[in-house]
Every structure is written in structure tokens, then in C-alpha cells.
Design a protein around this motif. Structure first.
Motif, mmCIF file in Angstrom:
data_model
loop_
_atom_site.group_PDB
_atom_site.id
_atom_site.type_symbol
_atom_site.label_atom_id
_atom_site.label_comp_id
_atom_site.label_asym_id
_atom_site.label_seq_id
_atom_site.Cartn_x
_atom_site.Cartn_y
_atom_site.Cartn_z
ATOM 1 N N THR A 371 77.728 -33.892 -29.812
ATOM 2 C CA THR A 371 76.863 -33.842 -28.277
ATOM 3 C C THR A 371 76.372 -32.223 -27.997
ATOM 4 O OG1 THR A 371 79.196 -33.903 -27.152
ATOM 5 C CG2 THR A 371 78.054 -36.016 -27.556
ATOM 6 N N LYS A 372 77.456 -31.515 -28.221
ATOM 7 C CA LYS A 372 77.553 -29.860 -27.605
ATOM 8 C C LYS A 372 76.202 -29.219 -28.534
ATOM 9 C CE LYS A 372 81.527 -29.483 -25.211
ATOM 10 N NZ LYS A 372 82.829 -28.438 -24.940
ATOM 11 N N VAL A 373 76.503 -29.331 -29.794
ATOM 12 C CA VAL A 373 75.493 -28.729 -30.799
ATOM 13 C C VAL A 373 74.056 -28.915 -30.842
ATOM 14 C CG1 VAL A 373 75.804 -29.847 -32.934
ATOM 15 C CG2 VAL A 373 75.644 -27.251 -33.173
ATOM 16 N N TYR A 374 74.073 -30.342 -30.554
ATOM 17 C CA TYR A 374 72.705 -30.875 -30.712
ATOM 18 C C TYR A 374 71.916 -31.263 -29.452
ATOM 19 C CZ TYR A 374 73.089 -31.526 -35.711
ATOM 20 O OH TYR A 374 73.316 -31.449 -37.167
ATOM 21 N N GLY A 375 72.902 -31.111 -28.272
ATOM 22 C CA GLY A 375 72.282 -31.086 -26.956
ATOM 23 C C GLY A 375 71.906 -32.517 -26.533
ATOM 24 N N LEU A 376 72.868 -33.581 -26.971
ATOM 25 C CA LEU A 376 72.496 -34.814 -26.751
ATOM 26 C C LEU A 376 73.918 -35.496 -25.638
ATOM 27 C CD1 LEU A 376 71.992 -36.145 -30.430
ATOM 28 C CD2 LEU A 376 70.358 -35.869 -28.488
ATOM 29 N N GLY A 377 73.575 -36.530 -24.968
ATOM 30 C CA GLY A 377 74.347 -37.281 -24.169
ATOM 31 C C GLY A 377 75.782 -37.783 -24.685
ATOM 32 N N ASP A 378 75.286 -38.335 -25.927
ATOM 33 C CA ASP A 378 76.360 -39.167 -26.714
ATOM 34 C C ASP A 378 76.065 -39.253 -28.235
ATOM 35 O OD1 ASP A 378 74.343 -41.105 -26.686
ATOM 36 O OD2 ASP A 378 75.256 -42.470 -25.297
ATOM 37 N N ALA A 379 76.609 -40.096 -28.905
ATOM 38 C CA ALA A 379 76.573 -40.307 -30.369
ATOM 39 C C ALA A 379 75.958 -41.661 -30.401
ATOM 40 C CB ALA A 379 77.808 -40.123 -31.153
ATOM 41 N N SER A 380 75.154 -42.224 -29.517
ATOM 42 C CA SER A 380 74.827 -43.675 -29.631
ATOM 43 C C SER A 380 73.596 -43.580 -30.713
ATOM 44 C CB SER A 380 74.050 -44.183 -28.064
ATOM 45 O OG SER A 380 73.155 -43.302 -27.985
ATOM 46 N N ILE A 381 73.141 -44.944 -30.810
ATOM 47 C CA ILE A 381 71.841 -45.171 -31.742
ATOM 48 C C ILE A 381 70.651 -44.547 -31.176
ATOM 49 C CG2 ILE A 381 70.379 -46.906 -32.811
ATOM 50 C CD1 ILE A 381 72.830 -48.835 -32.456
ATOM 51 N N GLY A 382 70.577 -44.660 -29.902
ATOM 52 C CA GLY A 382 69.568 -43.946 -29.285
ATOM 53 C C GLY A 382 69.251 -42.515 -29.441
ATOM 54 N N SER A 383 70.562 -41.709 -29.407
ATOM 55 C CA SER A 383 70.801 -40.412 -29.593
ATOM 56 C C SER A 383 70.525 -40.049 -31.058
ATOM 57 C CB SER A 383 72.126 -39.840 -29.100
ATOM 58 O OG SER A 383 72.296 -40.087 -27.723
ATOM 59 N N MET A 384 71.037 -40.921 -32.041
ATOM 60 C CA MET A 384 70.745 -40.676 -33.294
ATOM 61 C C MET A 384 69.068 -40.599 -33.697
ATOM 62 S SD MET A 384 73.762 -39.894 -34.329
ATOM 63 C CE MET A 384 74.892 -40.222 -35.591
ATOM 64 N N GLU A 385 68.482 -41.430 -33.003
ATOM 65 C CA GLU A 385 66.993 -41.800 -33.316
ATOM 66 C C GLU A 385 66.202 -40.671 -32.647
ATOM 67 O OE1 GLU A 385 63.614 -44.962 -32.264
ATOM 68 O OE2 GLU A 385 65.399 -44.817 -30.950
ATOM 69 N N LYS A 386 66.697 -40.233 -31.418
ATOM 70 C CA LYS A 386 66.086 -39.068 -30.901
ATOM 71 C C LYS A 386 66.398 -37.759 -31.987
ATOM 72 C CE LYS A 386 66.529 -35.985 -26.475
ATOM 73 N NZ LYS A 386 67.211 -35.965 -25.415
ATOM 74 N N LEU A 387 67.476 -37.455 -32.556
ATOM 75 C CA LEU A 387 68.026 -36.220 -33.190
ATOM 76 C C LEU A 387 66.935 -36.331 -34.481
ATOM 77 C CD1 LEU A 387 69.477 -33.980 -33.302
ATOM 78 C CD2 LEU A 387 71.444 -35.365 -34.692
ATOM 79 N N VAL A 388 66.748 -37.522 -35.241
ATOM 80 C CA VAL A 388 65.560 -37.350 -36.112
ATOM 81 C C VAL A 388 64.381 -37.056 -35.732
ATOM 82 C CG1 VAL A 388 64.624 -38.836 -37.858
ATOM 83 C CG2 VAL A 388 66.792 -39.272 -37.631
ATOM 84 N N GLU A 389 63.910 -37.497 -34.577
ATOM 85 C CA GLU A 389 62.574 -36.894 -33.980
ATOM 86 C C GLU A 389 62.513 -35.627 -33.815
ATOM 87 O OE1 GLU A 389 59.772 -38.993 -33.893
ATOM 88 O OE2 GLU A 389 61.070 -40.469 -35.003
#
Length: 533
Positions: A371-389
Motif C-alpha cells: 500500500t505504501k509503495v503504490y499509494g493505495l488504500g488497501d490490496a483489494s480487487i479495486g486497488s489492483m485494478e487501479k494499479l494496472v490502470e
């Protein structure tokens, strides 16, 4: 009771409520380990030949400058010292983790002619005992890797004596209960409840691997698909959530274009299970690739409905597959919500092998926290999708470069990834379906709906997901697919705690203001009274 006492008791009540909320948040947050691909090589020698997997050869190496590292070499598999170092570090960092996922491949990358079933069982027993002795009271869930049978990659699907020997001789029966062993002995797969409402499903995915010649023409090796279908239907009925755990993942290797892991027919069927039961399967965990990656899963309309965690290996071995490369040894610690089962974060630990071999005091380090390195709130499915985008965009180039460095477990943080490399990764992360992947890397873009792996376009609208991937009837459990909310569950506790704090401050301020008013008001009345007299 006077006003002061009322204020005091009220403040105490809210402080206790705040403490209780904090304690509940702490209790609901758990951790678990994933360790994978030890590839323990008992023939590793510090005086071995790195071109021969670090095995001793007849011509003894006399040049001390060629002495290999005690903890291993990038051209070779894991010596026992590295196996023990990884397991002992897990204990040192988090001995009380809720459980351990051990995702297969414990046998070295040597020719079958150098092995036997007895040797394979001994190698697996050594790794099993290393984990068992270090974590004597832990819940450990092992699965098979494609190198764990003998011959390598040829996982039995009819003759089940091998599974019995692994359970008994290699001591897997120390980890698996009698209920778990019922199906394990029939095909190397099993299930158990991690806690109430959260079920673990351990799969023997090497049965679907393209290198397994035994299963190439089999419809349902070891009856695993049929068992999985019944299990997931029951889990849905019982309102359980499921962790799928395996070794070989579905989809395509992100480092090598077009290198698919499953036979096409098995990949299609496996993906249908993921689509049909996306409301039940909340997390998936795999190994095999030796690199650090993940996948997102889509339904037939292109909506993201799932994700997969692919953990990198303990072995540093430089793969013979061109483009696969080598890596630093690694282990992974997940954080999850015990109430919902959702993974909220993970920390990747690694051992800089060059550093460790040069300095006996070198230790495993934090490579990154998701979460820290990628600036995401959690490791949920929505966060993984956001990371790919993010990775797709030009603005995400720096984050994608970090991912490329992590993909090799920091063996080369500045590793170059050209446009073609970027496409391979994005398409591999985004598309488990082979046809969509192939179209993606060719620049055609994904079609409106995925097609079976035949190369033929769809001529009809696909059916909705069904309970039975072979069934053509409408799925009565189908729901509109919306992106899953990535709001972390623990934030409710934090918000509740902050609200309590605000209320307490409001009460204290009100009390002080009221007291000040009484103190300021009293002298005026006294002064007025004296003047009249």
C-alpha cells in the motif's frame, strides 16, 4: 450526582469506548505468511561448479576465488542454509502469524535421471521438517508444485500411491487433518476452514500444467474440477468466503510473451469457475513464476471481479527459460481482516544474496510494503485494478519502473523494460483469458467478449456465468457486476474512534466554558451587593 461527577463519568465512558474500538480493530486484523519455491538442492556445494547447478564435479575446484556463497548462488537452487534462513526469518519477524501458505516446488531443477521417487520424497521431507520444527504449533497449508512429483511435471491423476507416500514419508500428514487427507489422497487437493466463514481450498494446479503429458487428453484430472464445483456451490449456500491456493497460476507469464501455463482447455474452464463464483472466491495465492506479480480477473463484460497474488520464490535460480531471469530470495507477510477475510496489505521481504554471501551479518530486509509503495488504500480487487490502470498511463511510468524492480526481487532495481516489455506485462496482468491476452499483445485490443481459445470470433452473446461451467443455463446467482469498494474495513473503527475523541473534547470544552462562566459571573454579583450597601 453533581455536574462535575457526571462529566467525569461521561469522559471515562468515552475513553473506554475508544479503547475498546481500538482493541476490536487490533483483534480483527490478522497476518499470514506465504513462502514458495524453495527448490532445495541437497547437492549444492560451496566448492561446486556454477555451470553445473553448483554441484561438485570430478575436477575439484582449487581456486578459492571461485568459492560459492554459503546461502546460494544466482545460477543455482537453494542450499539447506538458505531454506533454514528463510524459515527462521519468518519466525523472527512474525512467529504468531495466523497460518502459513506453502505454495509448492521443493525439488531442484535437475534432470530426472539424477533423481528418484525416494530422493524426491526425502527432499520434500527435509523442507517439511524445517517448517514443522520452526513452527511446531502453526497451521501450515502445503500444495504441490510441478517439480514435486517424480518424474518432474508428471502429476499422477489416476494412481494415487504417490500422494500417500508424501503424506506419510514426507510428513505432510503432520499438517493435514484426517478430513483434509480424504481428498488429498485421491488427487493432492483438500479444503479446511481457516475460521468460521472463511474456507481455504488448496488445489493441485500442476495437473493443468502444459508440461504434464499425463493429463493432456484428460477432461478432469483426478476429479478436481468436479470436486471444486460442488465445494464452491456449498460454500455459496453456507455464505462462506474462499481462499484459492495453488502453485501454477492460470494465465500467461508476464516476462515471456505467449508463454501460457495451463493447457488452453483447462485455462478456459478454470477461468469460468473464477467468473461463476467471484462472489465466493475473495483471494487467490500462487507461486511458480519465481517473480513478483499479480493478476486481475474480468467477467465476460470486462468488469474486474477478482485478483491473484503471485509471490516470488526462495530459490534465486537463473531460469533456463529465455527471458525469465533470476531473483533474490524472498518471503511475504500478508495482513488481512479476520472479519471479512479480505487481504488489506502485504510486506515483501528479501535477502540480497550478493550482500549476504559477502557479509555473514547480512539480514533479510523489507523490500516494500504494497500500500505504501503504490499509494493505495488497501490490496483489494479495486486497488489492483487501479494499479494496472496506473501502469498503463505515462504518468505511472515511475511506479511501473518500481514494479519492474520488484518483479525480480530487487536483483536489478534499474532493470530496463522497453515498450514491448511493457506490453507483455500489462497484457499478462490484465488478461487471464488467452484470446484476450493474444489480442492485447498484438495491439488489437480486447474484443467485447472473450472467446474460447480457438481463435474463432464469437457469433453469439455469451451466457451469463453458471454454477456449472459445463451448464448452459442462466446463473440464478448472477448479480450486476460493480467494481468492489476498496474502503478498508478497519477505517470504520478509526472513524468511530475519532468521533469518540471529538465528543470527549466537546464535553471537556463545554465543562471548562461553563466553569469559567460561573467564576467570571460570581464576582460581579458580589461587587454589586457591596455597592448597594
Amino acid at each position: 450526582m453533581d455536574l462535575k461527577m457526571w462529566y467525569m463519568y461521561t469522559a471515562i465512558f468515552f475513553v473506554e469506548l475508544l479503547a475498546e474500538n481500538g482493541a476490536r480493530a487490533s483483534i480483527s486484523e490478522g497476518t499470514f505468511w506465504q513462502v514458495t519455491d524453495f527448490h532445495y538442492d541437497s547437492l549444492y556445494s560451496v566448492s561446486g561448479d556454477p555451470t553445473k547447478l553448483c554441484h561438485k564435479v570430478k575436477a575439484t575446484i582449487t581456486n578459492t576465488s571461485n568459492t560459492l556463497g554459503k546461502l546460494g548462488d544466482y545460477k543455482c537452487d537453494s542450499p539447506l542454509a538458505l531454506v533454514n534462513s528463510a524459515v527462521e526469518t519468518m519466525k523472527k519477524l512474525k512467529a504468531d502469524a495466523d497460518f502459513i501458505l506453502w505454495t509448492g516446488d521443493n525439488v531442484p531443477h535437475v534432470k530426472d535421471s539424477e533423481l528418484s521417487e525416494t530422493k524426491v520424497l526425502n527432499l520434500m521431507k527435509t523442507v517439511t521438517d524445517a517448517i514443522r520444527v520452526t513452527f511446531p504449533n502453526a497451521s501450515v497449508y502445503p500444495v504441490f508444485g510441478n517439480h514435486d512429483p517424480y518424474p518432474s511435471n508428471q502429476m499422477p491423476y489416476k494412481q494415487f500411491e504417490y500422494y500417500k507416500r508424501v503424506a506419510n514419508y514426507s510428513h505432510w500428514n503432520k499438517f493435514l487433518s484426517a478430513d483434509m487427507l480424504k481428498t488429498f489422497l485421491k488427487g493432492g487437493y483438500y479444503t479446511t476452514m481457516i475460521k468460521f466463514g472463511l474456507r481455504l481450498v488448496a488445489l493441485n494446479t500442476p495437473l493443468y500444467y502444459t508440461s504434464d503429458k499425463l493429463t493432456a487428453n484428460v477432461t478432469d484430472p483426478a476429479g478436481q474440477f468436479n470436486w471444486l464445483r460442488s465445494l464452491l456451490k456449498r460454500s455459496r449456500k453456507n455464505k462462506e468466503k474462499v481462499y484459492l491456493v495453488g502453485h501454477v497460476p492460470p494465465g500467461t507469464f508476464v516476462r515471456v510473451r505467449g508463454f501460457h501455463w495451463f493447457y488452453p482447455k483447462f485455462n478456459d474452464l478454470y477461468l469460468k469457475f473464477l467468473q461463476s463464483y467471484h462472489d465466493v472466491i475473495i483471494n487467490q495465492f500462487y507461486g511458480h513464476e519465481h517473480t513478483d506479480s499479480f493478476r486481475i480477473v474480468h467477467d465476460n463484460k470486462g468488469t474486474t471481479i477478482g485478483s491473484m497474488f503471485l509471490s516470488p520464490s526462495v530459490t534465486p535460480w537463473n531460469s533456463t527459460l529465455v527471458g525469465a531471469g533470476y531473483n533474490n530470495p524472498s518471503i511475504r507477510l500478508y495482513t488481512y481482516n479476520r472479519d471479512t477475510g479480505q487481504v488489506t496489505d502485504y510486506i515483501q521481504y528479501y535477502l540480497n544474496l550478493s550482500e549476504a554471501n559477502a557479509n555473514p551479518n547480512a539480514t533479510w530486509k523489507v523490500e516494500y510494503q504494497f500500500t505504501k509503495v503504490y499509494g493505495l488504500g488497501d490490496a483489494s480487487i479495486g486497488s489492483m485494478e487501479k494499479l494496472v490502470e496506473i501502469f498503463k498511463s505515462k504518468a505511472g511510468a515511475k511506479l511501473f519502473q518500481k514494479y519492474i524492480g520488484f518483479n525480480g526481487v530487487n536483483v536489478d532495481p534499474q532493470a530496463k523494460c522497453d515498450e514491448q516489455c511493457h506490453i507483455n506485462h500489462i497484457c499478462g496482468l490484465s488478461h487471464v483469458n488467452y484470446t484476450l491476452y493474444d489480442n492485447c499483445v498484438k495491439g488489437k485490443g480486447p474484443p467485447t467478449h472473450p472467446t474460447p481459445h480457438t481463435g474463432k470470433p464469437l457469433t453469439h452473446r455469451p451466457h451469463k456465468p453458471t454454477d456449472n461451467p459445463h451448464d448452459k443455463t442462466t446463473d440464478h446467482h448472477h448479480h450486476p457486476h460493480k467494481p468492489r469498494h476498496s474502503f478498508p474495513h478497519y477505517m470504520y473503527y478509526i472513524i468511530g474512534g475519532l468521533s469518540g475523541t471529538v465528543i470527549i473534547l466537546f464535553i471537556i470544552i463545554a465543562f471548562l466554558c461553563l466553569r469559567q462562566r460561573r467564576l467570571l459571573g460570581q464576582p460581579r454579583y458580589i461587587k454589586s451587593s457591596l455597592t448597594i450597601n
